[in-house]
Design a protein around this motif. Structure first.
Motif, PDB file in Angstrom:
ATOM      1  N   ARG A 282       0.836  -1.200   0.000  1.00 43.96           N
ATOM      2  CA  ARG A 282       0.000   0.000   0.000  1.00 43.96           C
ATOM      3  C   ARG A 282       0.868   1.246   0.000  1.00 43.96           C
ATOM      4  NH1 ARG A 282      -5.363  -1.561   1.681  1.00 43.96           N
ATOM      5  NH2 ARG A 282      -5.353  -3.760   2.227  1.00 43.96           N
ATOM      6  N   PHE A 283       0.372   2.293  -0.630  1.00 50.82           N
ATOM      7  CA  PHE A 283       1.126   3.540  -0.753  1.00 50.82           C
ATOM      8  C   PHE A 283       0.267   4.701  -0.274  1.00 50.82           C
ATOM      9  CE2 PHE A 283       2.716   0.764  -4.024  1.00 50.82           C
ATOM     10  CZ  PHE A 283       4.074   0.999  -4.072  1.00 50.82           C
ATOM     11  N   LYS A 284       0.808   5.538   0.566  1.00 50.84           N
ATOM     12  CA  LYS A 284       0.097   6.772   0.906  1.00 50.84           C
ATOM     13  C   LYS A 284       0.403   7.770  -0.182  1.00 50.84           C
ATOM     14  CE  LYS A 284      -1.027   7.183   5.668  1.00 50.84           C
ATOM     15  NZ  LYS A 284      -0.547   7.321   7.009  1.00 50.84           N
ATOM     16  N   GLY A 285      -0.608   8.204  -0.884  1.00 45.23           N
ATOM     17  CA  GLY A 285      -0.372   9.256  -1.868  1.00 45.23           C
ATOM     18  C   GLY A 285      -0.470   8.807  -3.306  1.00 45.23           C
ATOM     19  N   LEU A 286       0.133   7.669  -3.662  1.00 42.71           N
ATOM     20  CA  LEU A 286       0.021   7.235  -5.060  1.00 42.71           C
ATOM     21  C   LEU A 286      -1.399   6.755  -5.340  1.00 42.71           C
ATOM     22  CD1 LEU A 286       3.299   5.271  -5.842  1.00 42.71           C
ATOM     23  CD2 LEU A 286       2.691   7.584  -6.509  1.00 42.71           C
ATOM     24  N   THR A 287      -1.937   7.179  -6.468  1.00 46.68           N
ATOM     25  CA  THR A 287      -3.295   6.757  -6.809  1.00 46.68           C
ATOM     26  C   THR A 287      -3.262   5.521  -7.698  1.00 46.68           C
ATOM     27  OG1 THR A 287      -3.351   8.099  -8.783  1.00 46.68           O
ATOM     28  CG2 THR A 287      -4.118   9.148  -6.754  1.00 46.68           C
ATOM     29  N   VAL A 288      -4.426   4.929  -7.882  1.00 49.50           N
ATOM     30  CA  VAL A 288      -4.541   3.758  -8.742  1.00 49.50           C
ATOM     31  C   VAL A 288      -4.044   4.101 -10.145  1.00 49.50           C
ATOM     32  CG1 VAL A 288      -6.178   2.170  -9.813  1.00 49.50           C
ATOM     33  CG2 VAL A 288      -6.413   2.769  -7.392  1.00 49.50           C
ATOM     34  N   SER A 289      -4.420   5.276 -10.650  1.00 48.75           N
ATOM     35  CA  SER A 289      -3.973   5.597 -12.010  1.00 48.75           C
ATOM     36  C   SER A 289      -2.466   5.856 -12.055  1.00 48.75           C
ATOM     37  CB  SER A 289      -4.768   6.753 -12.616  1.00 48.75           C
ATOM     38  OG  SER A 289      -4.444   7.952 -12.004  1.00 48.75           O
ATOM     39  N   ASP A 290      -1.894   6.448 -10.996  1.00 49.03           N
ATOM     40  CA  ASP A 290      -0.423   6.591 -10.943  1.00 49.03           C
ATOM     41  C   ASP A 290       0.246   5.229 -11.079  1.00 49.03           C
ATOM     42  OD1 ASP A 290      -0.535   9.318 -10.396  1.00 49.03           O
ATOM     43  OD2 ASP A 290      -0.426   9.056  -8.217  1.00 49.03           O
ATOM     44  N   LEU A 291      -0.262   4.284 -10.302  1.00 41.60           N
ATOM     45  CA  LEU A 291       0.355   2.961 -10.262  1.00 41.60           C
ATOM     46  C   LEU A 291       0.224   2.244 -11.616  1.00 41.60           C
ATOM     47  CD1 LEU A 291       1.844   1.628  -7.949  1.00 41.60           C
ATOM     48  CD2 LEU A 291      -0.238   0.397  -7.365  1.00 41.60           C
ATOM     49  N   LEU A 292      -0.954   2.378 -12.230  1.00 36.85           N
ATOM     50  CA  LEU A 292      -1.155   1.743 -13.535  1.00 36.85           C
ATOM     51  C   LEU A 292      -0.228   2.355 -14.583  1.00 36.85           C
ATOM     52  CD1 LEU A 292      -5.041   1.299 -13.663  1.00 36.85           C
ATOM     53  CD2 LEU A 292      -3.317  -0.500 -13.462  1.00 36.85           C
ATOM     54  N   GLU A 293      -0.028   3.674 -14.508  1.00 37.86           N
ATOM     55  CA  GLU A 293       0.861   4.315 -15.477  1.00 37.86           C
ATOM     56  C   GLU A 293       2.306   3.904 -15.258  1.00 37.86           C
ATOM     57  OE1 GLU A 293       0.151   8.529 -15.685  1.00 37.86           O
ATOM     58  OE2 GLU A 293      -1.639   8.207 -16.910  1.00 37.86           O
ATOM     59  N   LEU A 294       2.716   3.783 -14.009  1.00 34.05           N
ATOM     60  CA  LEU A 294       4.079   3.319 -13.732  1.00 34.05           C
ATOM     61  C   LEU A 294       4.250   1.903 -14.269  1.00 34.05           C
ATOM     62  CD1 LEU A 294       4.672   4.665 -10.117  1.00 34.05           C
ATOM     63  CD2 LEU A 294       5.633   5.536 -12.250  1.00 34.05           C
ATOM     64  N   ALA A 295       3.208   1.085 -14.098  1.00 33.65           N
ATOM     65  CA  ALA A 295       3.266  -0.299 -14.570  1.00 33.65           C
ATOM     66  C   ALA A 295       3.351  -0.345 -16.093  1.00 33.65           C
ATOM     67  CB  ALA A 295       2.043  -1.066 -14.083  1.00 33.65           C
ATOM     68  N   ALA A 296       2.496   0.441 -16.749  1.00 32.07           N
ATOM     69  CA  ALA A 296       2.472   0.436 -18.208  1.00 32.07           C
ATOM     70  C   ALA A 296       3.718   1.102 -18.786  1.00 32.07           C
ATOM     71  CB  ALA A 296       1.214   1.132 -18.714  1.00 32.07           C
ATOM     72  N   GLY A 297       4.371   1.942 -17.980  1.00 31.22           N
ATOM     73  CA  GLY A 297       5.570   2.632 -18.445  1.00 31.22           C
ATOM     74  C   GLY A 297       5.274   3.784 -19.387  1.00 31.22           C
ATOM     75  N   ARG A 298       4.044   4.254 -19.374  1.00 29.87           N
ATOM     76  CA  ARG A 298       3.673   5.390 -20.212  1.00 29.87           C
ATOM     77  C   ARG A 298       2.402   6.018 -19.665  1.00 29.87           C
ATOM     78  NH1 ARG A 298      -0.558   2.966 -23.506  1.00 29.87           N
ATOM     79  NH2 ARG A 298      -0.449   0.768 -23.031  1.00 29.87           N
ATOM     80  N   LYS A 299       2.094   7.202 -20.180  1.00 28.18           N
ATOM     81  CA  LYS A 299       0.831   7.838 -19.801  1.00 28.18           C
ATOM     82  C   LYS A 299      -0.307   7.015 -20.383  1.00 28.18           C
ATOM     83  CE  LYS A 299      -0.283  12.050 -18.133  1.00 28.18           C
ATOM     84  NZ  LYS A 299      -0.185  11.420 -16.875  1.00 28.18           N
ATOM     85  N   LEU A 300      -1.335   6.808 -19.602  1.00 30.14           N
ATOM     86  CA  LEU A 300      -2.454   6.018 -20.102  1.00 30.14           C
ATOM     87  C   LEU A 300      -3.647   6.926 -20.339  1.00 30.14           C
ATOM     88  CD1 LEU A 300      -2.396   2.899 -17.738  1.00 30.14           C
ATOM     89  CD2 LEU A 300      -1.719   2.973 -20.144  1.00 30.14           C
ATOM     90  N   SER A 301      -4.356   6.684 -21.409  1.00 39.22           N
ATOM     91  CA  SER A 301      -5.611   7.397 -21.596  1.00 39.22           C
ATOM     92  C   SER A 301      -6.566   6.886 -20.523  1.00 39.22           C
ATOM     93  CB  SER A 301      -6.190   7.105 -22.978  1.00 39.22           C
ATOM     94  OG  SER A 301      -6.588   5.758 -23.046  1.00 39.22           O
ATOM     95  N   GLU A 302      -7.561   7.715 -20.215  1.00 42.26           N
ATOM     96  CA  GLU A 302      -8.497   7.297 -19.183  1.00 42.26           C
ATOM     97  C   GLU A 302      -9.147   5.973 -19.580  1.00 42.26           C
ATOM     98  OE1 GLU A 302     -10.691  10.560 -17.331  1.00 42.26           O
ATOM     99  OE2 GLU A 302     -12.432   9.227 -17.380  1.00 42.26           O
ATOM    100  N   GLN A 303      -9.406   5.874 -20.874  1.00 45.14           N
ATOM    101  CA  GLN A 303     -10.058   4.674 -21.392  1.00 45.14           C
ATOM    102  C   GLN A 303      -9.197   3.424 -21.161  1.00 45.14           C
ATOM    103  OE1 GLN A 303     -10.664   4.923 -25.559  1.00 45.14           O
ATOM    104  NE2 GLN A 303     -12.347   3.447 -25.581  1.00 45.14           N
ATOM    105  N   ALA A 304      -7.882   3.570 -21.424  1.00 42.50           N
ATOM    106  CA  ALA A 304      -6.989   2.432 -21.257  1.00 42.50           C
ATOM    107  C   ALA A 304      -6.893   2.030 -19.789  1.00 42.50           C
ATOM    108  CB  ALA A 304      -5.609   2.767 -21.805  1.00 42.50           C
TER     109      ALA A 304
ATOM    110  N   THR B 117      -7.096   2.317   3.125  1.00 46.61           N
ATOM    111  CA  THR B 117      -8.563   2.320   3.121  1.00 46.61           C
ATOM    112  C   THR B 117      -9.139   1.342   2.093  1.00 46.61           C
ATOM    113  OG1 THR B 117      -8.744   4.113   1.505  1.00 46.61           O
ATOM    114  CG2 THR B 117      -8.616   4.755   3.826  1.00 46.61           C
ATOM    115  N   LEU B 118      -8.321   0.855   1.181  1.00 45.66           N
ATOM    116  CA  LEU B 118      -8.826  -0.140   0.216  1.00 45.66           C
ATOM    117  C   LEU B 118      -8.999  -1.487   0.916  1.00 45.66           C
ATOM    118  CD1 LEU B 118      -6.507   0.680  -2.803  1.00 45.66           C
ATOM    119  CD2 LEU B 118      -8.979   0.959  -2.782  1.00 45.66           C
ATOM    120  N   SER B 119     -10.033  -2.204   0.557  1.00 50.10           N
ATOM    121  CA  SER B 119     -10.253  -3.508   1.172  1.00 50.10           C
ATOM    122  C   SER B 119      -9.254  -4.514   0.616  1.00 50.10           C
ATOM    123  CB  SER B 119     -11.676  -3.985   0.899  1.00 50.10           C
ATOM    124  OG  SER B 119     -11.760  -4.489  -0.420  1.00 50.10           O
TER     125      SER B 119
END
Ligand SMILES: Nc1ncnc2c1ncn2[C@@H]1O[C@H](COP(=O)(O)OP(=O)(O)OP(=O)(O)O)[C@@H](O)[C@H]1O
Ligand SMILES: [Mg+2]
Lengths: 246, 305
Positions: free
Chosen positions: A88-110, A133-135
């Motif tokens: 768990r990370f304080k501060g990083l959001t789900v979209s931050d994490l997904l973009e770090l994983a994908a290694g690029r900026k992701l469109s909202e759709q992606a 706070t995530l289950s």
């Protein structure tokens, strides 16, 4: 192809955890690793992803010796690992994490597409912090989504079904099947779940730090169901359940 | 207005070659631009240097920017700004401060802001602080914020200081009446030999009032940070404070929260955590292909967002 040759690992205080693992994970096959709790499955996954270094033995990816490579280098070669216990990370959001994983900026759709695959409604989660706070089930799904977003050469999932409700479970099975089809590489799922074992091409059983069975799913499955996993010190009595109508 | 001011304005406020709504720009202790609007009136304060700002009751969706810049050493600027927010108004107040020094002389900005919120009003107050320039002169920003929250009013304060300020002493105090709500989000990053001290003092006097105080900080290099909070519940109310600090290198943090319940139905909570970045967080990001340094930078940036 991933190969492990005579790999051993001991816990810092000295207990031998993996005691000589020889294993080949072919491409384009779904390999499921199973076995009793504490057998060494997670340890093996950590060794493959570079979180731990083997005491002896070697690890080869497509013939290249990666034993000496660190976590980042292995990730760059295409090793992806969905943790049994997501971080768990304080501060990083789900979209931050997904973009770090994908290694690029992701469109909202992606980004939403990955969340949808793991059964999360994107608009509720995309801007959420990956914090305490995530289950348990939610963070597990996000963990799976990061590995889907990476979509690399070798994906390892450590008990992906843990904490995921029954309804979503069917979808999860489809996600793995789809990933296996679209991935030109290897896929390892560590699992205790019969439903996941049933989609395996090959099954590997690890018990007490050793491989006790390894082969085509239809050969290993019958042994699994009949096996006795206790040692000579375990009491040989059947557990009595009170109050039930068994 | 000089070029340094223009650059500082971009860094600390919503400046895009000017401001769309009401504003006042302060440069080295002087006013270099002001505009009032029909609903937001900015006047010069009579007794002290500073401004008196009146926001008409019912004003909705407007903003007022009152940035202050110090553009060279040997300046000790002190300013008193009072905000009177009328009943039911809903506005955004942006008060950035930038200090720029190219010499060895010190420069300081000390802004004393008082907010008087009438019944049912809502204010988002943004405050961003930066220090700039190659000079060795000590750059200080010492803001004092006093907040009076009338019945059912709400103030959300966002303060951000992400580097360059050598010394800072922040004092924030508030009094909340019935049903009033205060939310404070503070982010501080210190490095080198910087020091930052922050003190909060909140009194909840009205039934159903609440405060949520979230402070996140990162202390790197040889920097030092001090956190003090005092939350007093004098009525049935809810108070929550959270102080999270990441330390790196030789950074030091000292945190002392204080909670006082003077009413049987006051519910007060404090959470605090100080420590290095969790090793497992770095490991996780490395499995996504980031180097150790990249992982740390991402974790810190997310934490201070
Ligand atoms: N760092 C460590 N220090 C001490 N013991 C360890 C350490 N890491 C693993 N072990 C031990 O090694 C054994 C194997 O652990 P591992 O997590 O690999 O099991 P597992 O097969 O994944 O089990 P489960 O099915 O419960 O997830 C366990 O007995 C565990 O306690
Ligand atoms: Mg495990």
């Amino acid at each position: 192809m991933l190969e492990l040759k005579k790999v051993t690992w001991s816990a810092p205080e000295g207990t031998a955890v993996l005691r000589g693992i020889d294993l080949t994970i072919p491409d384009n096959k779904l390999v499921v690793i199973t076995g009793p709790n504490g057998g060494g499955k997670t340890t093996l996954a950590k060794l493959i992803a570079g979180l731990e270094k083997p005491e002896s033995g070697s690890i080869l990816l497509d013939g290249q010796d990666i034993t000496g490579l660190d976590i980042t280098e292995r990730a760059k070669l295409g090793v992806s690992y969905a943790f049994q216990q997501p971080v768990r990370f304080k501060g990083l959001t789900v979209s931050d994490l997904l973009e770090l994983a994908a290694g690029r900026k992701l469109s909202e759709q992606a980004a939403c597409g990955y969340l949808f695959k793991v059964g999360l409604c994107a608009k509720d989660y995309i801007n959420r912090e990956v914090n305490a706070t995530l289950s348990g089930g939610e963070i597990k799904r996000i963990e799976l989504a990061t590995v889907l977003a990476r979509h690399t050469r070798l994906s390892i999932f450590d008990e992906p079904e843990a904490g995921i409700d029954l309804w979503s479970f069917n979808n999860l099975i489809d996600v793995f099947k789809e990933l296996q089809r679209s991935l030109n590489g290897s896929m390892i799922i560590i699992s205790h779940q019969e439903r996941i074992l049933s989609i395996a091409d090959e099954i590997v059983v690890i018990s007490e730090g050793k491989i006790t069975a390894d082969g085509a799913a239809d050969e290993v499955m019958p042994q699994l169901l009949g096996g006795d996993m206790s040692c000579e010190k375990c009491p040989k009595i059947e557990i009595q359940y009170y109050g039930g109508d068994n | 207005m000089n070029e340094i001011t223009r650059e500082l304005l971009k860094a600390v406020s919503d400046y895009h070659d000017g401001y769309a709504d009401a504003y006042n720009i302060r440069e080295d202790g002087c006013c270099v631009g002001r505009k009032s609007t029909e609903n937001i009136k900015i006047d010069t304060k009579e007794d002290n240097p500073g401004l008196v700002i009146h926001i008409k009751p019912g004003t909705k969706g407007e903003r007022v920017s009152i940035p202050a810049c110090v553009t060279h050493g040997n300046v000790d600027d002190i300013v008193y700004n009072d905000f009177y927010v009328g009943e039911g108004a809903d506005v955004l107040i942006i008060a950035g401060c930038g200090v720029h020094v190219e010499t060895g002389e010190p420069a300081r900005h000390n802004g004393i802001h008082r907010f008087f919120l009438e019944k049912g009003s809502h204010v988002v107050y943004q405050e961003k602080h930066v220090g700039r320039g190659r000079g060795l002169g000590i750059k200080s920003i010492d803001p004092v914020t006093e907040i009076y929250l009338g019945e059912n009013s709400c103030l959300e304060m966002d303060s951000l200081q992400l580097g360059g300020v050598d010394r800072t002493l922040r004092k924030t105090s508030a009094v909340a009446e019935k049903g009033a709500k205060l939310i404070i989000r503070e982010r501080i990053l210190t490095d080198g030999d910087q020091q930052a001290k922050t003190e909060f003092d909140v009194e909840m006097n009205g039934e159903g009032s609440s405060v949520n105080l979230i402070s996140r900080s990162v202390a790197r290099g040889n920097s030092y940070q001090q956190y003090r909070s005092r939350i007093v519940g004098n009525a049935p109310c809810a108070g929550h404070s959270e102080c999270d600090a990441i330390i790196a290198d030789n950074g030091r943090v000292d945190a002392a929260p204080e909670l006082t319940a003077n009413d049987g139905d006051a519910a007060l909570i404090h959470e605090a955590a100080i420590g290095k970045i969790a090793g497992e967080q770095i490991v996780k990001l490395r499995t996504l292909g980031l180097s150790e340094e990249e992982a740390e930078a991402k974790i810190v940036a997310g934490f201070l967002k």
